[in-house]
Scaffold this active site. Structure first.
Site, PDB file in Angstrom:
ATOM      1  N   ASP A 263      31.056  63.835  43.671  1.00 14.92           N
ATOM      2  CA  ASP A 263      30.241  64.198  44.822  1.00 14.92           C
ATOM      3  C   ASP A 263      30.203  63.023  45.795  1.00 14.92           C
ATOM      4  OD1 ASP A 263      28.144  66.444  45.641  1.00 14.92           O
ATOM      5  OD2 ASP A 263      27.284  64.498  46.201  1.00 14.92           O
ATOM      6  N   ASN A 271      27.263  63.890  57.975  1.00 15.74           N
ATOM      7  CA  ASN A 271      27.371  65.052  58.866  1.00 15.74           C
ATOM      8  C   ASN A 271      26.359  64.970  60.005  1.00 15.74           C
ATOM      9  OD1 ASN A 271      29.513  66.603  57.981  1.00 15.74           O
ATOM     10  ND2 ASN A 271      28.333  67.690  56.449  1.00 15.74           N
ATOM     11  N   HIS A 276      30.103  67.380  61.982  1.00 16.68           N
ATOM     12  CA  HIS A 276      30.806  68.080  60.898  1.00 16.68           C
ATOM     13  C   HIS A 276      32.307  67.815  60.915  1.00 16.68           C
ATOM     14  CE1 HIS A 276      27.434  70.352  59.254  1.00 16.68           C
ATOM     15  NE2 HIS A 276      26.997  70.491  60.502  1.00 16.68           N
ATOM     16  N   ASP A 280      34.392  66.698  57.744  1.00 14.03           N
ATOM     17  CA  ASP A 280      35.609  67.342  57.242  1.00 14.03           C
ATOM     18  C   ASP A 280      36.706  66.312  56.990  1.00 14.03           C
ATOM     19  OD1 ASP A 280      34.371  69.787  57.359  1.00 14.03           O
ATOM     20  OD2 ASP A 280      35.339  70.403  59.247  1.00 14.03           O
ATOM     21  N   GLU A 306      30.715  69.328  49.345  1.00 10.07           N
ATOM     22  CA  GLU A 306      31.288  67.991  49.172  1.00 10.07           C
ATOM     23  C   GLU A 306      31.544  67.672  47.701  1.00 10.07           C
ATOM     24  OE1 GLU A 306      26.768  67.284  49.142  1.00 10.07           O
ATOM     25  OE2 GLU A 306      28.234  68.708  49.966  1.00 10.07           O
TER      26      GLU A 306
END
Length: 399
Positions: A263, A271, A276, A280, A306
């Protein structure tokens, strides 16, 4: 039933022309699959050769017309061979089809125009066609996973039959009395029947390639369905499918199956602060680092958001912990720059194996996820094994 040779040639011409159009249309939608257009051109060559033969090919026909028919037929065969190489994602070796093309052209010109000998021309061309069809059969009759194997072998056997038919024709012509007419309109025994049989086998060859294309498209669609569109890693569905297969294998062999749950630390903050799109890109960078760190027989997947998972066959918890820490360090050392802003990120990893929690995939994921959650609670940027958590003896690797 009496077979009319000219009618058979016309039917063959029309059918191969339709197949050529069908393959050309399929080639427009075949994506990255190579070789389809080569097969479309091959069918077009066969169609033109059959039409010319139907229109005007008799023992008194122009010598160059006979040469043209032979060239078209050999061009079709050569394009099929090159199409097989392309379909198998191999480099096309144009020297082989060019060699056969040159030999067929030279001997056709020699035995048709320079030193006319129809019998010798037919024998020589039959041998050339036998060899090129045999090469096509050899390229397809290979070990390959089903269901593509069915299509490969069907097409390969069809090519083998064409090679055998060409050899049979050469043998018949070799034994024919001198001066026997061997034009398509000749009275050689069973010429219409042999032409019909050869045409049907040729249809089977094209049908077999369409089967190959169909199975390949289905396989590619399945691969797309099992991949995450953002990172290119396996998605959750793909990982579960591999886990079922690996668990069955481990049951048979007694091997250990380990899993990592990964994670990204503070991903929500990344974010919120950077947007975002940057988030990504962070996931894509993690994917690149992970795929460079894992072994060739490991399975890396984006499990959701994630969170990522790695399945490690024939791996114990301790071995997985060592690999996980190597991945953690490699990612922590990565410096990312987006829009002039330097960003560093870390990951937390939980590890479990089948020796402690069994081969059930959900149990493995749950155990590794618990270990990962505890690693976050202990400060993030670390690796924790599930067995140590259960025994309340934390064995963690920290930065």
């Amino acid at each position: 039933m009496r077979l009319d040779l000219h009618t058979l040639m016309l039917m063959t011409s029309v059918l191969t022309l339709l197949l050529s159009g069908l393959l050309a249309l399929a080639g427009l939608h075949a994506g990255s699959i190579r070789g389809v257009r080569l097969w479309a051109l091959a069918s077009l060559c066969y169609s033109l050769a059959s039409f010319i033969a139907f229109a005007d090919l008799t023992p008194t026909s122009s010598g160059w017309l006979i040469v043209l028919v032979v060239v078209l037929l050999l061009a079709g065969n050569s394009l099929q061979f090159s199409g097989i190489q392309a379909f198998k994602d191999q480099r096309i070796d144009w020297r082989i089809p060019l060699l056969f093309f040159g030999v067929a052209f030279a001997q056709s010109v020699w035995f048709t125009l320079l030193h006319p000998d129809a019998n010798a021309r037919a024998i020589a061309n039959s041998l050339v066609f036998a060899v090129i069809n045999a090469l096509c059969a050899r390229a397809l009759l290979i070990r390959i996973d089903p269901p593509l194997r069915t299509a490969y072998w069907f097409t390969g056997v069809s090519f083998a039959l064409l090679a055998a038919a060409a050899l049979f024709r050469a043998a018949i012509l070799f034994q024919a009395p001198p001066g026997t007419s061997i034009g398509l309109s000749s009275l050689l025994p069973f010429v219409p029947a042999r032409f019909l049989a050869s045409s049907l086998i040729l249809m089977c060859v094209t049908f077999g390639f369409m089967l190959m294309l169909n199975y390949r498209l289905i396989s590619d669609m399945q691969k797309i369905a099992l991949r995450d569109s953002l990172t290119g890693a396996l998605n959750r569905r793909g990982l579960e499918a591999e886990a079922i297969r690996l668990a069955a294998r481990c049951n048979r062999t007694g091997d250990t199956l380990a899993i990592m749950v990964i994670d990204v630390d503070h991903f929500k903050a990344i974010n919120d602060r950077c947007g975002h799109q940057v988030g990504d890109k962070v996931l894509q960078r993690l994917t690149a680092v992970a795929q460079a760190s894992v072994r060739s027989d490991d399975y890396f997947a984006r499990y959701g958001g994630e969170e990522f998972c790695i399945l490690l066959p024939s791996t114990t918890e301790e071995e997985a912990r060592v690999l996980a820490d190597r991945l953690r360090q490699a990612y922590a050392a990565l410096t990312m720059e987006f829009g002039g802003e330097v960003l560093r990120s870390t990951i937390s990893i939980g590890v479990a194996d089948s020796n402690h929690v069994g081969l059930e995939f959900s149990a493995l994921v749950s155990a590794a996820d618990q270990a990962m959650y505890w690693a976050k609670q202990e400060g993030r940027n670390r690796v924790l094994v599930h067995s140590a958590m259960v025994c309340n003896v934390p064995v963690m690797v920290t930065a």
